[in-house]
Design an enzyme around this catalytic site. Structure first.
Site, PDB file in Angstrom:
ATOM      1  N   ARG A 260       0.844  -1.197   0.000  1.00 45.38           N
ATOM      2  CA  ARG A 260       0.000   0.000   0.000  1.00 45.38           C
ATOM      3  C   ARG A 260       0.880   1.248   0.000  1.00 45.38           C
ATOM      4  O   ARG A 260       0.582   2.242  -0.645  1.00 45.38           O
ATOM      5  CB  ARG A 260      -0.961   0.014   1.212  1.00 45.38           C
ATOM      6  CG  ARG A 260      -1.708   1.321   1.321  1.00 45.38           C
ATOM      7  CD  ARG A 260      -2.921   1.342   2.252  1.00 45.38           C
ATOM      8  NE  ARG A 260      -2.922   0.383   3.327  1.00 45.38           N
ATOM      9  CZ  ARG A 260      -2.218   0.488   4.458  1.00 45.38           C
ATOM     10  NH1 ARG A 260      -1.451   1.548   4.683  1.00 45.38           N
ATOM     11  NH2 ARG A 260      -2.286  -0.463   5.369  1.00 45.38           N
TER      12      ARG A 260
ATOM     13  N   TYR B  93     -16.609  17.238 -15.043  1.00 45.92           N
ATOM     14  CA  TYR B  93     -16.977  15.828 -15.180  1.00 45.92           C
ATOM     15  C   TYR B  93     -18.049  15.504 -14.127  1.00 45.92           C
ATOM     16  O   TYR B  93     -17.908  15.877 -12.955  1.00 45.92           O
ATOM     17  CB  TYR B  93     -15.719  14.975 -14.974  1.00 45.92           C
ATOM     18  CG  TYR B  93     -15.964  13.495 -14.993  1.00 45.92           C
ATOM     19  CD1 TYR B  93     -16.198  12.835 -16.194  1.00 45.92           C
ATOM     20  CD2 TYR B  93     -15.964  12.748 -13.825  1.00 45.92           C
ATOM     21  CE1 TYR B  93     -16.436  11.468 -16.219  1.00 45.92           C
ATOM     22  CE2 TYR B  93     -16.188  11.383 -13.843  1.00 45.92           C
ATOM     23  CZ  TYR B  93     -16.434  10.753 -15.044  1.00 45.92           C
ATOM     24  OH  TYR B  93     -16.663   9.409 -15.071  1.00 45.92           O
TER      25      TYR B  93
ATOM     26  N   ASP C 217      -7.736  19.535 -13.871  1.00 49.43           N
ATOM     27  CA  ASP C 217      -7.965  18.206 -14.432  1.00 49.43           C
ATOM     28  C   ASP C 217      -7.541  18.268 -15.900  1.00 49.43           C
ATOM     29  O   ASP C 217      -8.216  18.881 -16.724  1.00 49.43           O
ATOM     30  CB  ASP C 217      -9.455  17.854 -14.292  1.00 49.43           C
ATOM     31  CG  ASP C 217      -9.802  16.466 -14.831  1.00 49.43           C
ATOM     32  OD1 ASP C 217      -9.051  15.952 -15.691  1.00 49.43           O
ATOM     33  OD2 ASP C 217     -10.828  15.908 -14.414  1.00 49.43           O
TER      34      ASP C 217
ATOM     35  N   LYS D 158      -8.198   7.311 -19.316  1.00 47.86           N
ATOM     36  CA  LYS D 158      -8.493   7.891 -20.621  1.00 47.86           C
ATOM     37  C   LYS D 158      -7.232   7.915 -21.493  1.00 47.86           C
ATOM     38  O   LYS D 158      -6.694   6.870 -21.771  1.00 47.86           O
ATOM     39  CB  LYS D 158      -9.122   9.273 -20.431  1.00 47.86           C
ATOM     40  CG  LYS D 158     -10.197   9.321 -19.322  1.00 47.86           C
ATOM     41  CD  LYS D 158     -11.458   8.568 -19.684  1.00 47.86           C
ATOM     42  CE  LYS D 158     -12.420   8.399 -18.502  1.00 47.86           C
ATOM     43  NZ  LYS D 158     -12.781   9.607 -17.772  1.00 47.86           N
TER      44      LYS D 158
END
Ligand SMILES: *Cc1c(COP(=O)(O)O)cnc(C)c1O
Length: 388
Positions: free
Chosen positions: A56, A108, A180, A205
Site C-alpha cells: 500500500r 466531469y 484536471d 483515458k
C-alpha cells in the site's frame, strides 16, 4: 513519496514518455518494469529493508508510473490512485471542514457528484461558476476559499478556462490551483507551467489510451502538497494495483505518438462535420468558429480528438448513435478506438434538464472521441450514419 529523478526531466517529451521513471530491473536486467505483484517485501533484519515494506505504501511498478507521468507534466512528484475520482478524493482530503472551493461549472459529472453529494457532508463548500470568464471566479471568492479547480476543455461543451489568468490570480493570493488535464494531456497543455499547483488525470483515458484499466494520478512540484498526497495515499489507501500501473505505463510510452493521431483525426473530423448542412453546430477548440479559439491556440499545442456536435433533432441523434460501425457507442474516451456518446442520456443524464439546456447540452448533441484509425474510414462511417 515518489520523486522524479533528475535525468527524467531533461529529455524531450517523446523520450521521457518512453523512459522516464524506469530503470532496468536489477535481478535479470529486464528492460520493461515488471508487474511487482506482491503485498510485502522481505526484511533482512528488523528495520533493514530495501525501501519497500508493504505494497500500500510502496510498489515499484506504481512508482515507475508515478515518476513517468510526473515527468511528462513537468512535475517532481506523482501519486497514483485507483481511479480518477480517487485522485480527486485525495485532493479534497487536503482541505478541511469550512474550506471553500471555486470550480468550473462544466465539470466531469462524477467530480461534481463527489463534491456535492459527499464532501459537502464533511463541511467543504463549493461554488460552481462559468470559468470561461475569470471575473466569475473572482466574484465567487470568499475569505474561506482555499482552492480553484478547473477542467479545460470541458466535457462535452468544449469550453475553455484561461489557465495562465487563473494561475496569476491564485499565485497572487495563495489559493491552491488544481487542473484536471485528462482531456488535453501533457502533450497539448501544460498547466504547471502557467501557475497550477496540481494536475489531476483520469489515467483511464488518454494516458492509458487502450480502454483496459481504470486509474488516476495527482502530480505536483510542491513538496508540501506531495507530502500530503503521499501521506493520504498510504493512510486512506486508494492505491491502484501493479497490473493496472503496468498497463498505464505501457500506455504512456506511446502517448505523444497517439495524441498526434487523435489530434489529426479530431481536426479533420471536426472540419468535415462543420462543412455539413445537416449538422447544426460543432464544438471543437481547433475550429476557428469556436468562440475561444484564440485562447485555445495560446494555451494548447494541439486540440485532440474530442468533438461534440449538434444534429438539431433528438430522434436523429439517437439514430446516428446507433448506426455507426467504427465509432462504438460507449461511455469513456481517450482510447485508440473511436467512441460515440449521447451526453444527455449517458454521461450527463444526472444533470437536471434545465441545467443541460442552459449550457447547450441538448438531446440532439453527440460526442465523439476520435481514435487512431484511418481518417477515411472514420469519415465514411460518420457519412453513412448521418445519411441514414
Ligand atoms: C473519466 C474522467 C474522470 C474520472 O476518472 P475515473 O478514472 O473514471 O474515476 C475525471 N475527469 C475527467 C475529465 C474524466 O473524463
Amino acid at each position: 513519496m515518489t520523486q522524479v529523478l533528475p535525468h527524467d526531466l531533461a529529455a524531450g517529451l517523446g523520450t521521457r514518455a518512453v523512459h522516464a521513471g524506469q530503470v532496468p530491473e536489477p535481478l535479470s536486467g529486464a528492460v520493461m518494469t515488471p508487474i511487482y505483484q506482491t503485498s510485502t517485501y522481505i526484511q533482512e533484519g528488523i528495520g533493514k529493508h530495501k525501501g519497500y515494506e508493504y505494497a500500500r505504501t510502496e510498489n515499484p511498478t506504481r512508482q515507475a508510473l508515478e515518476r513517468n507521468v510526473a515527468s511528462l507534466e513537468g512535475a517532481t512528484h506523482g501519486f497514483a490512485y485507483g481511479s480518477g475520482l480517487a485522485a480527486l478524493d485525495v485532493l479534497l482530503k487536503v482541505l478541511k471542514s469550512g474550506d471553500h472551493v471555486v470550480c468550473g461549472e462544466n465539470l466531469y459529472g462524477g467530480s461534481h457528484r463527489l463534491m456535492e453529494r459527499i464532501y459537502t457532508r464533511f463541511g467543504l463548500q463549493f461554488t460552481f461558476v462559468d470559468s470561461r470568464d475569470i471575473r466569475n471566479i473572482e466574484a465567487a471568492l470568499r475569505p474561506e476559499t482555499r482552492m480553484i479547480y478547473c477542467e479545460t476543455p470541458t466535457n462535452p461543451m468544449m469550453q475553455l478556462t484561461d489557465l495562465a489568468a487563473v494561475g496569476d490570480l491564485t499565485q497572487a493570493h495563495g489559493y491552491l490551483f488544481a487542473v484536471d488535464n485528462t482531456f488535453a494531456t501533457p502533450v497539448f497543455q501544460r498547466p504547471l507551467e502557467v501557475g497550477a499547483d496540481v494536475v489531476l488525470h483520469s489515467t483511464t483515458k488518454y494516458l492509458n489510451g487502450h480502454s483496459d484499466m481504470v486509474g488516476g494520478i495527482l502530480v505536483t512540484r510542491r513538496d508540501d502538497l506531495a507530502e500530503q498526497f503521499g501521506f493520504i495515499q498510504n493512510a486512506a489507501g486508494a492505491v491502484p494495483g501493479p497490473m493496472d500501473c503496468f498497463l498505464a505505463l505501457r500506455g504512456t510510452k506511446t502517448l505523444p505518438l497517439r495524441m498526434r493521431q487523435h489530434d489529426a483525426n479530431g481536426r479533420a473530423v471536426a472540419q468535415w462535420l462543420a462543412a455539413r448542412k445537416d449538422v447544426e453546430r460543432v464544438y471543437y477548440p481547433g475550429l476557428t468558429s469556436h468562440p475561444q479559439h484564440e485562447l485555445a491556440r495560446r494555451q494548447m499545442s494541439g486540440f485532440g480528438g474530442m468533438i461534440s456536435f449538434d444534429v438539431g433533432d433528438a430522434t436523429r441523434a439517437r439514430r446516428i448513435a446507433e448506426r455507426t460501425r467504427i465509432f462504438v457507442l460507449a461511455e469513456s474516451l481517450g482510447g485508440v478506438e473511436s467512441l460515440m456518446g449521447h451526453p444527455a442520456s449517458m454521461t450527463h443524464a444526472s444533470v437536471p434538464p434545465a441545467m443541460r439546456a442552459a449550457m447547450g447540452l441538448t438531446d440532439s448533441l453527440l460526442r465523439l472521441s476520435c481514435g487512431i484509425e484511418d481518417l477515411d474510414d472514420l469519415l465514411a462511417d460518420l457519412d453513412q450514419a448521418l445519411g441514414a
